[in-house]
Structures are given as structure tokens and as C-alpha cells.
Design an enzyme around this catalytic site. Sequence first.
Site, mmCIF file in Angstrom:
data_model
loop_
_atom_site.group_PDB
_atom_site.id
_atom_site.type_symbol
_atom_site.label_atom_id
_atom_site.label_comp_id
_atom_site.label_asym_id
_atom_site.label_seq_id
_atom_site.Cartn_x
_atom_site.Cartn_y
_atom_site.Cartn_z
ATOM 1 N N GLU A 1 -1.608 -1.838 1.085
ATOM 2 C CA GLU A 1 -0.751 -2.607 1.976
ATOM 3 C C GLU A 1 -0.493 -4.212 1.104
ATOM 4 O OE1 GLU A 1 -1.823 -5.507 5.853
ATOM 5 O OE2 GLU A 1 -2.736 -3.634 5.704
ATOM 6 N N CYS B 1 -1.874 -10.592 8.169
ATOM 7 C CA CYS B 1 -0.760 -9.598 7.565
ATOM 8 C C CYS B 1 0.301 -9.460 8.638
ATOM 9 C CB CYS B 1 -1.445 -8.388 7.121
ATOM 10 S SG CYS B 1 -2.509 -7.519 8.461
#
Length: 499
Positions: free
Chosen positions: A245, A282
Amino acid sequence: MAAEPVWSVDPRTGKAREQVAVEASAEEIDQAVRAAHGARAALADRTARAALLRAAADLLDAAAEHVIEAADAETALGPTRLTGELARTTGQLRLFADAVDEGSFLDVRIDRPDQDRTPPWPDLRRMKIPLGVVAVYAASNFPLAFSVPGGDTASALAAGCPVVVKAHPYHPATSELCASLLRRAAAEVGLPEDVVVLVHGFDAGVELIRHPLVAAAGFTGSVEGGRALHDAAAARPVPIPFHGELGSLNPVVVTAAAAEERGADIGAGLAASMTLGEGQFCTKPGFVLAPSGEAGDRLVSALTDAVSETEPGVMLSQRMRGAFLTATYELAILPGVTAPVHPGPGGPYTVNAGFLAIDARTLLEEGYRTPLMECFGPVTMVVRYASREEVTSVLALVPGSLTATLQAAEEDPEAASLLAELAPLAGRVLVNGWPTGVAVAPAQHHGGPYPATTSTSTSVGTTAVERWLRPITYQSTPDHLLPPELRDDNPLGLPRRES
């Protein structure tokens, strides 16, 4: 050469708290991976795996005061936020334990022989098996839920894979404490402690991805760091899956009808979401398409008021603070960019939240790419559009993200077409909500097109276990030679698809 020390640092003062460990050498990485590799057989027992996950959750809960104290001292995230994160972490461990007990993640499929088919079917029995040792690279912004006891570790253990965790340098003491609790949990349920091994150091992370006994890796962090590890994983003599990620802009589109209907509420909601956790999520909405005109002005006015009232906050480290200040400065000086609330330093160790604005026409004519990159911290970019065509043109430039959000009116003529444009950009699409906050649920997907992630998998939710498994089919194999999962009498009572 002496090993480099690993220090725990207080981000509120920039001062070192204590030496926690030393960076692992290449020889120590080899020992760590081999120790984890030796624990694979013990994890074959699903009952023991589920017991390990529950025991780990129980020990973390029992040590909550110490875990939260350690994490707050190293991250400045605060006891309230960390209490919720710990609950999420232990709940996640128990959710995976339930999934291990239930067993459908093994995806057992049995096709009986059928000579009448063209071509004929032999006896085929398929299931999924663990890949082997998983390297886990801990995240900076979630010292629990995406770190040593987090989703990558929990899902890998659920799959039957031992883990070697590379601790994040921003919270080494918290990592050591959590690793000790996971190893103790293993011992309590009769498993080798080395089902979880912890290492420290930048070079250790590079050595880890290259080790021939590492079978897969999970990473949460920057585009630069994640891409380097991804490329190293692909360049090995035997490439391995790398589930990274890396970065996410998380675009938001506000329709003209939505701004007219509740522009002030949208502005306030945006402010709360983009400043949550000092903008270090995020899933922070970092790019917002809002209409020009009076309705859009009301939205921007509400956003201005709410962000202006936000207190200065401490970021995870001085390095992150410096990167935030540099990035926001470079954005603010671009021709055509304004700063209704200027992000910047709030003090020696704090930052002020802010937001920037630009017209869609200017963005498109100038060919700017910088506003289309993630900026970690409490800032967002508001792009004012004058037409539906400008929205489409700007969205065509937006990179892959974890989330995409549509703010629409109750009966909005633009909603369906905009949702169709947003869907290819992200792994999770929201309508009339905000992307910060990721429910740990079976249907959750936390991933997205590159650079959000390097694979099509999720790192949150029970399907995250699929990253650490591979399918195998047994053909025309006598029943007594089959794994118990595939035998005719189904001794483990697993869900299976048969034909």
C-alpha cells in the site's frame, strides 16, 4: 562494524527516549527467517492458529495500559485515538480466528469424475495452502493496527504463514512490546514463539525481501519505499508476491446539487476528515472537486472556518513534519494556487492544518501534476470546476486511490454518471460519507489501482488472508493420501463446493 542503535524518540520534543534495540545484520536476518521457516509445520493445525490469534488479542487487551502508553510516547497520537486502534487491532485478531474456525477461506472445491463430459472429468480436489514465511513491513501511522500485531500479521498467521516483521523506526519500543506479547501468546497455546519474529533497521528490510525463504511480503508506506521493495521482490531469482500500500489521493467530487443542498455541512465534514489524526490517515481526502459559484463558495467558507479553528498538532516525526512543510510550500507557490487557510508550522514540533485551492481550468491548462500527488498531513487541495466536462477531464488525471467519494443530492442527475467515473479509480467508493475510518468487516476492501496498492488484494477484512495462500489441486488421488480437508468424509467439517 558495530551495529547501529535503534532509538525510541518522542515526537513532541524530538528527544531520544531510550535505546530499544540494534539494527539487524544480514546474518541476523538469515537467522530470523530460518527460525520462522522452522515454525511452519506447527501452524498447519487450524485449531492452534485460531487459539494463537485469540490469545494474542487477550494479551494485548490485558496489557492495554502499557501498550497505549508506549505507542503514545512514540507517536503523539493520543490515548483516545490509540485506545480505539487497540480495540480495532484485537477485534481484527479475533475476526481472523473466527474465519480460521469457519474454514471457507480454504475454498475447497471437489469435482467428481464424469466420463460423460467432453473432455471427461477426472476426480479433482482443490484447496488453498499457505505460501510460507511472510515479511511484514510495519506502517508509521498505525503503530498497532498496521504494525506488529496488525492486519498483515493477523491474516498471515490465519493463513498458516509465520511472519518476520520489520519494525517501523518511528515506534520501535511499541513494536518490541507487541512482538513479545504475540510470542508469549504462541508459547501459551503450544506453538513455537518464532511464528512471529521482529527485526529492526533499513538494511534489514532490504535483506528480508531478498531472502530465499521469504515467500511473500506486505508493506504499508511511501511510494518510493514500497516501489523499491516491490521491484526487489520482482527481481529475485524466484519472484514473490508483494502486497504494497503505497500512496493514495482519495478524490472527492461534490456535485452542484449537493453543494446547493448542504454545502456548509460538506465543508465542515471535509475539514473533520482531512484533519483527523493530523491528516496522517491513508484514506484522508486529499483532492476535492467542488463547484464554482455561490453554493461552492458556501462550502469553501465552511471549510475555511472549520480548518481555521483546528489546533496545531504534532506529526509522527520531525522528518514527516519537514516533508509536510516542504510539500505544502511547493504547492502553495504554484501559479494559480491560493491558500484560504495556509498550512505551515505551528511551533517547533507542530503544524497548522490548512487547505489550498485552484481552478480546474488552470490545473488543466498548466498541466500540473504536483496537486495530484498525496501530501501526508493535514492539508487538502480544493479544485473549483465550472462544468461537468472539467470534472471528467480532471478525474482522467487522478491516479489510483484507496477510496473515491461522491457527495450528491437526494435526487441528483449527475450521481450515476459520476459514480461510474469514480469506480475505476478506487477500491472503495463512498456516497455522502467520508473515507477516513475503515471498518474491519468481511466485505471490506482496502486496496486500489496503483499506486494505492501493488496488487488487487485487500489489507483489511477477512479476504486479506487470500494474499498468503496459493491453490493446489489433487487429481485422481486415493482418499487415504488426500489432505483431511479434501477427503470424502470431510473429517474437519469444512464448507465445500462439490459437483
